[in-house]
Design a protein around this motif. Sequence first.
Motif, PDB file in Angstrom:
ATOM      1  N   TRP A  66      99.017  76.020 130.310  1.00 26.95           N
ATOM      2  CA  TRP A  66     100.345  76.298 131.227  1.00 26.95           C
ATOM      3  C   TRP A  66     100.789  77.154 130.466  1.00 26.95           C
ATOM      4  CZ3 TRP A  66     104.749  74.903 129.965  1.00 26.95           C
ATOM      5  CH2 TRP A  66     106.427  75.423 131.111  1.00 26.95           C
ATOM      6  N   TRP A  67     100.852  77.122 129.231  1.00 29.01           N
ATOM      7  CA  TRP A  67     101.717  78.069 128.779  1.00 29.01           C
ATOM      8  C   TRP A  67     102.406  79.407 128.576  1.00 29.01           C
ATOM      9  CZ3 TRP A  67     104.482  75.768 123.278  1.00 29.01           C
ATOM     10  CH2 TRP A  67     105.839  77.121 122.939  1.00 29.01           C
ATOM     11  N   ALA A  83      99.758  80.822 130.446  1.00 25.78           N
ATOM     12  CA  ALA A  83      99.571  81.019 131.636  1.00 25.78           C
ATOM     13  C   ALA A  83     100.929  81.405 132.372  1.00 25.78           C
ATOM     14  CB  ALA A  83      98.981  80.404 132.842  1.00 25.78           C
ATOM     15  N   ASP A  84     102.071  80.981 131.766  1.00 22.20           N
ATOM     16  CA  ASP A  84     103.835  81.208 132.038  1.00 22.20           C
ATOM     17  C   ASP A  84     103.791  82.327 131.483  1.00 22.20           C
ATOM     18  OD1 ASP A  84     105.912  79.963 133.113  1.00 22.20           O
ATOM     19  OD2 ASP A  84     106.959  80.568 131.347  1.00 22.20           O
ATOM     20  N   VAL A  85     103.250  82.449 130.493  1.00 19.47           N
ATOM     21  CA  VAL A  85     103.652  83.853 129.716  1.00 19.47           C
ATOM     22  C   VAL A  85     102.867  85.391 130.490  1.00 19.47           C
ATOM     23  CG1 VAL A  85     103.311  85.813 127.567  1.00 19.47           C
ATOM     24  CG2 VAL A  85     103.983  82.959 127.196  1.00 19.47           C
ATOM     25  N   ARG A  86     101.510  84.621 130.423  1.00 18.96           N
ATOM     26  CA  ARG A  86     100.355  85.910 131.117  1.00 18.96           C
ATOM     27  C   ARG A  86     101.305  86.168 132.703  1.00 18.96           C
ATOM     28  NH1 ARG A  86      95.506  87.839 131.193  1.00 18.96           N
ATOM     29  NH2 ARG A  86      94.648  88.737 132.712  1.00 18.96           N
ATOM     30  N   LEU A  93      93.786  78.490 122.835  1.00 17.62           N
ATOM     31  CA  LEU A  93      93.952  78.178 124.111  1.00 17.62           C
ATOM     32  C   LEU A  93      94.578  79.373 124.503  1.00 17.62           C
ATOM     33  CD1 LEU A  93      93.632  74.190 124.442  1.00 17.62           C
ATOM     34  CD2 LEU A  93      92.390  75.883 125.770  1.00 17.62           C
ATOM     35  N   PHE A  94      95.917  79.124 123.743  1.00 16.58           N
ATOM     36  CA  PHE A  94      96.792  79.889 124.925  1.00 16.58           C
ATOM     37  C   PHE A  94      96.696  81.059 124.882  1.00 16.58           C
ATOM     38  CE2 PHE A  94     100.799  82.805 122.951  1.00 16.58           C
ATOM     39  CZ  PHE A  94     101.659  82.360 124.715  1.00 16.58           C
ATOM     40  N   THR A  95      96.050  81.881 123.506  1.00 17.22           N
ATOM     41  CA  THR A  95      95.282  83.562 123.628  1.00 17.22           C
ATOM     42  C   THR A  95      94.643  83.295 125.095  1.00 17.22           C
ATOM     43  OG1 THR A  95      95.975  83.915 120.833  1.00 17.22           O
ATOM     44  CG2 THR A  95      94.767  85.296 121.858  1.00 17.22           C
ATOM     45  N   VAL A  96      93.785  82.747 125.000  1.00 16.75           N
ATOM     46  CA  VAL A  96      93.037  83.005 126.228  1.00 16.75           C
ATOM     47  C   VAL A  96      93.543  82.863 127.075  1.00 16.75           C
ATOM     48  CG1 VAL A  96      90.590  81.768 127.752  1.00 16.75           C
ATOM     49  CG2 VAL A  96      90.646  82.010 124.781  1.00 16.75           C
ATOM     50  N   ALA A 116      98.215  65.644 127.794  1.00 16.84           N
ATOM     51  CA  ALA A 116      98.411  66.206 126.966  1.00 16.84           C
ATOM     52  C   ALA A 116      98.410  67.672 125.769  1.00 16.84           C
ATOM     53  CB  ALA A 116      99.365  64.771 126.514  1.00 16.84           C
ATOM     54  N   LEU A 117      97.219  66.724 124.983  1.00 14.62           N
ATOM     55  CA  LEU A 117      96.438  67.474 124.560  1.00 14.62           C
ATOM     56  C   LEU A 117      96.218  69.042 124.681  1.00 14.62           C
ATOM     57  CD1 LEU A 117      94.620  65.111 121.902  1.00 14.62           C
ATOM     58  CD2 LEU A 117      97.032  66.254 121.455  1.00 14.62           C
ATOM     59  N   LEU A 118      95.426  68.946 125.911  1.00 15.52           N
ATOM     60  CA  LEU A 118      94.510  69.853 126.366  1.00 15.52           C
ATOM     61  C   LEU A 118      95.361  71.331 127.446  1.00 15.52           C
ATOM     62  CD1 LEU A 118      91.518  68.453 126.870  1.00 15.52           C
ATOM     63  CD2 LEU A 118      91.967  69.528 125.277  1.00 15.52           C
ATOM     64  N   LEU A 119      96.153  70.571 128.715  1.00 16.52           N
ATOM     65  CA  LEU A 119      96.679  71.383 129.149  1.00 16.52           C
ATOM     66  C   LEU A 119      97.452  72.382 128.751  1.00 16.52           C
ATOM     67  CD1 LEU A 119      96.033  69.306 132.658  1.00 16.52           C
ATOM     68  CD2 LEU A 119      94.679  70.668 131.627  1.00 16.52           C
TER      69      LEU A 119
END
Length: 413
Positions: free
Chosen positions: A167-168, A170-173, A111-114, A160-163
């Motif tokens: 969010w992390w 998107a913040d890095v992007r 998810l983070f990579t996407v 807590a599991l999906l978002l």
Amino acid sequence: MLSALRSRFDVAGWTTREDPRSVRWDAVGLLLLGLFLLVVDVQTVGADQPLVDVPAGPRPWQALLLLVATSVLLAKRRRPVVVLVVVAGLALADAGLGGSLGMYLVLFDALFTVAVRAAARARAVVLGVLVGLVVAVPVATAAAGAAARDVVQLTLVAVALLLPPWWWGADVRRSLELAGEQSRRADAERARADLARAHADDVARIAALDRERAVQDERARMARDLHDVVAGHLSAVAIHAEAALAGPPQEARDRAALAAARAGSLDALAEMRSMILVLRQGADVDAATAPAGLARVADLDVDVVGDVPGGLPAAVDQAAFRILQEAATNARKHGTGRASVRCTVDGDALDLVVENALPADAATVDPALTSSTGLQTMRERATALGGRVDAGPRAGTWRVHARLPLRAGSVPR
């Protein structure tokens, strides 16, 4: 997950330094961590009991699913959305076996990579699916007749599991985009600075070319002056010689003609020696003009104070007139009104002083707007004769002072 942790500590350099080896180490690290959690029986994600019965128990199957999921992660940089779809399917299968924290960490990393790497349209679709899943959890649990406490609890677990991974990421992007924008701005500033330096170099080169052209023009005028002086003396020699040859021999007349011819020749040689010092190779001497000495100072737009000395050596006379021409132009540039000129002979030197009043709001001339060729040509004229030129403001006036020696070898004070 490990990629997310690294990016959190070094956002600017994360994508530029990430290489296939780091992706492999991420996959290996998640595999080892997931297997460790399976061994110690850490299960906080999924059902308390397996939803399907499998031979040999769920642990070996969960380990196999974890191995496949971490292997798929090797392609997350090239195909982030495809990897997320495959890992999500494997996570659903793992949840049917009771769920494992290791598989969730793999899903977190996908998810983070996407969120960081995928295109805008793909990110919008994935985010819509995540929001839909979060909304579907309370609707489904409420429809199944669960208690309100269970509905709220399951909803919070889904959020807590999906978002958080999304969010992390998107913040890095956003941080990476900001760093890229700052880098582009820095490049633009460097380009503007380089352009400004190139412009300054061009201005300096143009000023140097202007000075060189002015010097060459001045040398050409000096060469023409030499032609005029020597031609005048040689013409006098020719006239006296012709007069001596025109009539019958007469000792007194012939000796007088020879004496005049000799004097003219010596004068021509003296003038030539004095003026040859101020010539340089390459001057264009294809044109000749009328001699320009101090006798023509009245042609200048100046007020002459006192008498103009006569009988000066030709080189000094002509250099003085050229200096006065440049000084008058220089005075108009820096001062106001008509300039005053004073020419005096002091011992073995000729003093030329050009003055005019400075304006009340006098300001320094921008060096980029002037090439200073006037002062340079004046100084070259004077230096070639062994003299000097000083110019600058003095007691509310702009003053140009030239001192030229009347004899070769004499040094002006």
